[in-house]
Design a protein around this motif. Structure first.
Motif, PDB file in Angstrom:
ATOM      1  N   THR A   1      -7.769   0.840 -11.320  1.00 35.02           N
ATOM      2  CA  THR A   1      -8.105   1.097  -9.912  1.00 35.02           C
ATOM      3  C   THR A   1      -6.898   1.799  -9.292  1.00 35.02           C
ATOM      4  OG1 THR A   1      -7.133  -0.848  -8.815  1.00 35.02           O
ATOM      5  CG2 THR A   1      -9.258  -1.161  -9.910  1.00 35.02           C
ATOM      6  N   GLY A   2      -7.136   2.690  -8.335  1.00 37.85           N
ATOM      7  CA  GLY A   2      -6.031   3.473  -7.778  1.00 37.85           C
ATOM      8  C   GLY A   2      -5.534   4.497  -8.784  1.00 37.85           C
ATOM      9  N   GLY A   3      -6.429   4.923  -9.667  1.00 41.31           N
ATOM     10  CA  GLY A   3      -6.043   5.806 -10.770  1.00 41.31           C
ATOM     11  C   GLY A   3      -5.757   7.237 -10.362  1.00 41.31           C
ATOM     12  N   THR A   4      -6.081   7.604  -9.118  1.00 42.79           N
ATOM     13  CA  THR A   4      -5.762   8.962  -8.670  1.00 42.79           C
ATOM     14  C   THR A   4      -4.461   8.983  -7.865  1.00 42.79           C
ATOM     15  OG1 THR A   4      -7.143   8.646  -6.715  1.00 42.79           O
ATOM     16  CG2 THR A   4      -8.181   9.712  -8.611  1.00 42.79           C
ATOM     17  N   GLY A   5      -3.854   7.802  -7.666  1.00 42.58           N
ATOM     18  CA  GLY A   5      -2.592   7.723  -6.914  1.00 42.58           C
ATOM     19  C   GLY A   5      -1.401   8.131  -7.770  1.00 42.58           C
ATOM     20  N   LEU A   6      -0.222   8.011  -7.206  1.00 41.96           N
ATOM     21  CA  LEU A   6       1.012   8.459  -7.857  1.00 41.96           C
ATOM     22  C   LEU A   6       1.216   7.775  -9.209  1.00 41.96           C
ATOM     23  CD1 LEU A   6       3.692  10.086  -7.540  1.00 41.96           C
ATOM     24  CD2 LEU A   6       4.689   7.993  -6.604  1.00 41.96           C
ATOM     25  N   ILE A   7       1.179   6.440  -9.227  1.00 42.56           N
ATOM     26  CA  ILE A   7       1.410   5.718 -10.477  1.00 42.56           C
ATOM     27  C   ILE A   7       0.193   5.832 -11.384  1.00 42.56           C
ATOM     28  CG2 ILE A   7       1.872   3.459 -11.513  1.00 42.56           C
ATOM     29  CD1 ILE A   7       3.291   2.712  -8.866  1.00 42.56           C
ATOM     30  N   GLY A   8      -0.991   5.638 -10.809  1.00 39.88           N
ATOM     31  CA  GLY A   8      -2.214   5.613 -11.613  1.00 39.88           C
ATOM     32  C   GLY A   8      -2.455   6.893 -12.389  1.00 39.88           C
TER      33      GLY A   8
ATOM     34  N   ASP B   1     -11.078  -3.554 -21.869  1.00 37.57           N
ATOM     35  CA  ASP B   1     -10.255  -4.547 -22.563  1.00 37.57           C
ATOM     36  C   ASP B   1      -9.084  -4.969 -21.670  1.00 37.57           C
ATOM     37  OD1 ASP B   1     -11.562  -4.469 -25.237  1.00 37.57           O
ATOM     38  OD2 ASP B   1     -10.923  -2.380 -25.158  1.00 37.57           O
ATOM     39  N   TYR B   2      -8.658  -4.031 -20.815  1.00 32.62           N
ATOM     40  CA  TYR B   2      -7.537  -4.281 -19.900  1.00 32.62           C
ATOM     41  C   TYR B   2      -7.888  -3.710 -18.535  1.00 32.62           C
ATOM     42  CZ  TYR B   2      -5.254  -4.449 -24.491  1.00 32.62           C
ATOM     43  OH  TYR B   2      -4.930  -4.724 -25.797  1.00 32.62           O
ATOM     44  N   VAL B   3      -7.491  -4.422 -17.482  1.00 32.22           N
ATOM     45  CA  VAL B   3      -7.695  -3.922 -16.117  1.00 32.22           C
ATOM     46  C   VAL B   3      -6.330  -3.810 -15.445  1.00 32.22           C
ATOM     47  CG1 VAL B   3      -8.741  -4.372 -13.854  1.00 32.22           C
ATOM     48  CG2 VAL B   3      -9.992  -4.974 -15.943  1.00 32.22           C
ATOM     49  N   ILE B   4      -6.052  -2.627 -14.876  1.00 35.63           N
ATOM     50  CA  ILE B   4      -4.798  -2.410 -14.131  1.00 35.63           C
ATOM     51  C   ILE B   4      -5.163  -2.063 -12.693  1.00 35.63           C
ATOM     52  CG2 ILE B   4      -2.690  -1.036 -13.946  1.00 35.63           C
ATOM     53  CD1 ILE B   4      -2.750  -0.677 -16.967  1.00 35.63           C
ATOM     54  N   ASN B   5      -4.730  -2.924 -11.776  1.00 36.04           N
ATOM     55  CA  ASN B   5      -5.149  -2.841 -10.375  1.00 36.04           C
ATOM     56  C   ASN B   5      -4.022  -2.278  -9.510  1.00 36.04           C
ATOM     57  OD1 ASN B   5      -6.528  -3.366  -7.925  1.00 36.04           O
ATOM     58  ND2 ASN B   5      -5.588  -5.394  -7.785  1.00 36.04           N
ATOM     59  N   LEU B   6      -4.165  -1.005  -9.126  1.00 41.31           N
ATOM     60  CA  LEU B   6      -3.138  -0.324  -8.320  1.00 41.31           C
ATOM     61  C   LEU B   6      -3.670   0.116  -6.959  1.00 41.31           C
ATOM     62  CD1 LEU B   6      -1.878   2.084 -11.162  1.00 41.31           C
ATOM     63  CD2 LEU B   6      -0.807  -0.073 -10.480  1.00 41.31           C
ATOM     64  N   ALA B   7      -4.930  -0.175  -6.665  1.00 41.57           N
ATOM     65  CA  ALA B   7      -5.565   0.385  -5.463  1.00 41.57           C
ATOM     66  C   ALA B   7      -4.980  -0.198  -4.183  1.00 41.57           C
ATOM     67  CB  ALA B   7      -7.071   0.141  -5.506  1.00 41.57           C
ATOM     68  N   GLY B   8      -4.688   0.683  -3.237  1.00 41.86           N
ATOM     69  CA  GLY B   8      -4.199   0.245  -1.932  1.00 41.86           C
ATOM     70  C   GLY B   8      -3.750   1.440  -1.119  1.00 41.86           C
TER      71      GLY B   8
ATOM     72  N   SER C   1       9.500   9.850  -7.835  1.00 42.62           N
ATOM     73  CA  SER C   1       8.762  10.970  -8.411  1.00 42.62           C
ATOM     74  C   SER C   1       8.771  12.086  -7.381  1.00 42.62           C
ATOM     75  CB  SER C   1       7.317  10.577  -8.708  1.00 42.62           C
ATOM     76  OG  SER C   1       6.516  11.739  -8.883  1.00 42.62           O
ATOM     77  N   PRO C   2       8.907  13.345  -7.819  1.00 38.52           N
ATOM     78  CA  PRO C   2       8.837  14.440  -6.846  1.00 38.52           C
ATOM     79  C   PRO C   2       7.411  14.699  -6.382  1.00 38.52           C
ATOM     80  CG  PRO C   2       9.123  15.320  -9.057  1.00 38.52           C
ATOM     81  CD  PRO C   2       9.165  13.828  -9.184  1.00 38.52           C
ATOM     82  N   GLU C   3       6.443  14.013  -7.014  1.00 39.53           N
ATOM     83  CA  GLU C   3       5.023  14.256  -6.703  1.00 39.53           C
ATOM     84  C   GLU C   3       4.520  13.447  -5.506  1.00 39.53           C
ATOM     85  OE1 GLU C   3       3.436  16.586  -8.550  1.00 39.53           O
ATOM     86  OE2 GLU C   3       5.339  16.767  -9.639  1.00 39.53           O
ATOM     87  N   GLY C   4       5.277  12.443  -5.086  1.00 33.38           N
ATOM     88  CA  GLY C   4       4.778  11.631  -3.973  1.00 33.38           C
ATOM     89  C   GLY C   4       5.660  10.418  -3.752  1.00 33.38           C
ATOM     90  N   GLY C   5       5.225   9.524  -2.853  1.00 34.34           N
ATOM     91  CA  GLY C   5       6.032   8.364  -2.515  1.00 34.34           C
ATOM     92  C   GLY C   5       7.211   8.761  -1.635  1.00 34.34           C
ATOM     93  N   ALA C   6       8.301   8.004  -1.737  1.00 33.85           N
ATOM     94  CA  ALA C   6       9.436   8.180  -0.815  1.00 33.85           C
ATOM     95  C   ALA C   6      10.314   9.376  -1.155  1.00 33.85           C
ATOM     96  CB  ALA C   6      10.286   6.911  -0.811  1.00 33.85           C
ATOM     97  N   LEU C   7      10.429   9.725  -2.446  1.00 36.30           N
ATOM     98  CA  LEU C   7      11.445  10.703  -2.837  1.00 36.30           C
ATOM     99  C   LEU C   7      11.283  12.081  -2.168  1.00 36.30           C
ATOM    100  CD1 LEU C   7      14.012  11.285  -4.418  1.00 36.30           C
ATOM    101  CD2 LEU C   7      12.599  11.853  -6.404  1.00 36.30           C
ATOM    102  N   PRO C   8      10.080  12.680  -2.140  1.00 38.53           N
ATOM    103  CA  PRO C   8       9.975  13.992  -1.488  1.00 38.53           C
ATOM    104  C   PRO C   8      10.404  13.949  -0.014  1.00 38.53           C
ATOM    105  CG  PRO C   8       7.991  13.532  -2.743  1.00 38.53           C
ATOM    106  CD  PRO C   8       8.795  12.273  -2.738  1.00 38.53           C
ATOM    107  N   GLN C   9      10.126  12.813   0.656  1.00 33.32           N
ATOM    108  CA  GLN C   9      10.499  12.700   2.067  1.00 33.32           C
ATOM    109  C   GLN C   9      12.015  12.588   2.223  1.00 33.32           C
ATOM    110  OE1 GLN C   9       7.943   9.902   4.282  1.00 33.32           O
ATOM    111  NE2 GLN C   9       6.584   9.877   2.519  1.00 33.32           N
ATOM    112  N   LEU C  10      12.668  11.927   1.235  1.00 35.93           N
ATOM    113  CA  LEU C  10      14.128  11.814   1.281  1.00 35.93           C
ATOM    114  C   LEU C  10      14.797  13.116   0.835  1.00 35.93           C
ATOM    115  CD1 LEU C  10      14.353   8.248  -0.306  1.00 35.93           C
ATOM    116  CD2 LEU C  10      14.884   8.819   2.069  1.00 35.93           C
TER     117      LEU C  10
END
Length: 305
Positions: free
Chosen positions: A8-15, A62-69, A171-180
């Motif tokens: 879940t959240g698979g289109t986000g930065l980490i996902g 077999d595995y669920v990874i929950n990153l949605a938010g 990551s230069p793709e998103g999150g805090a780093l590009p803003q900093l």
């Protein structure tokens, strides 16, 4: 052997990076998404706000990874935005619990994200997984705490459960780093607030490798800090970033009150001091590719002279 991972959240930065790395490692990957996604991944539809999910989604995995938010670093924290940040995490996690509770599945492990925001503003004190969460008046701490409670309920179903408290994911793709990095790139990089506040960071690829190792190895269970073993102060971070980007630093610091005027309550993200221990993941046998800040930043900006 079947090796299917539902994210879940698979289109986000980490996902999105994690999905790529899982495919490269030979896993089948499917995304649980509000939109039908096209491309290299299978996708299942869900809508956490209405409590609906494709019934075939959980039985696939077999595995669920929950990153949605919803992102905490986009847009001012209006009452509506804060509700969205909280509900998008709890609604999705509770929906996954409901589906897993039906029992018609072969999910071996459930991994869910949280954040080091749970520790609140802890000054220069080193905090670890045993440290008590900050009080509920602290919005980020409350969001993280409620999210963890919802995720850890899955343990009661007999499914091995891991919660990762994410630091500042670089990551230069998103999150805090590009803003900093943006003001630094323009030659206008400044230290924020006192500059003494600690930043606990982790390289995007290390986060993904951490999730993969915790997913694969059955001795991972419970709560872990997903941070590199060398937190730095905001001043050190800004100076290192400027050095890597070959840019000057402008000396006056942006005072805390100025940041609060610009960002409102969201200024907590950059003003809070969080010096978070990575000892527990190191004891589990995880080896960081990027344990020091400078090589981590160079992996993104080495080409930019």
């Amino acid at each position: 052997m079947s090796r299917k991972v539902l994210i879940t959240g698979g289109t986000g930065l980490i996902g999105s990076r994690l999905a790529e790395m899982l495919i490269d490692a030979g896993y089948d990957v499917a995304l649980l998404s509000r939109q039908s996604t096209t491309g290299r991944y299978r996708s299942f539809r869900w809508d956490p706000s209405h409590g609906t999910v494709d019934e075939a989604a959980i039985p696939y995995a077999d595995y669920v990874i929950n990153l949605a938010g919803a992102s905490v670093s986009e847009g001012k924290w209006t009452a509506e935005r804060k509700r969205d940040i909280m509900d998008s995490r709890l609604g999705g996690t509770e929906l996954l619990f409901r589906e897993l509770a039906k029992g018609k599945h072969h999910v071996q492990s459930f991994l869910s994200a949280s954040a080091i925001g749970i520790y609140g503003d802890s000054g220069d004190r080193l905090v670890d997984e045993e440290t008590a969460p900050a009080p509920a008046e602290d919005f980020l701490a409350d969001v993280s705490y409620q999210w963890e409670l919802a995720g850890l309920k899955v343990q009661d179903l007999g499914v091995r459960t891991v919660v990762m408290r994410l630091g500042i994911v670089l990551s230069p793709e998103g999150g805090a780093l590009p803003q900093l990095a943006r003001p630094v790139k323009l030659g206008a990089g400044v230290v924020l607030g006192s500059g003494k506040q600690y930043m606990s960071w982790i390289h995007l690829d290390d986060v993904c490798r951490l999730f993969m190792q915790a997913m694969e190895e059955s001795h991972w269970q419970g709560i872990y800090n997903a941070v590199a073993p060398s937190p730095v102060t905001n001043q050190e971070f800004t100076e290192t970033l400027a050095a890597v980007m070959h840019r000057p630093l402008v000396l006056p610091k942006v005072p805390a009150f100025g940041l609060k005027l610009m960002m409102g309550e969201m200024s907590e993200i950059v003003l809070y001091s969080q010096r978070v221990s990575a000892e527990k993941v190191l004891r589990q046998g995880f080896k960081f590719e990027y344990s020091q800040l400078r090589p981590a930043l160079e992996s993104f900006y080495r080409e930019e002279e």
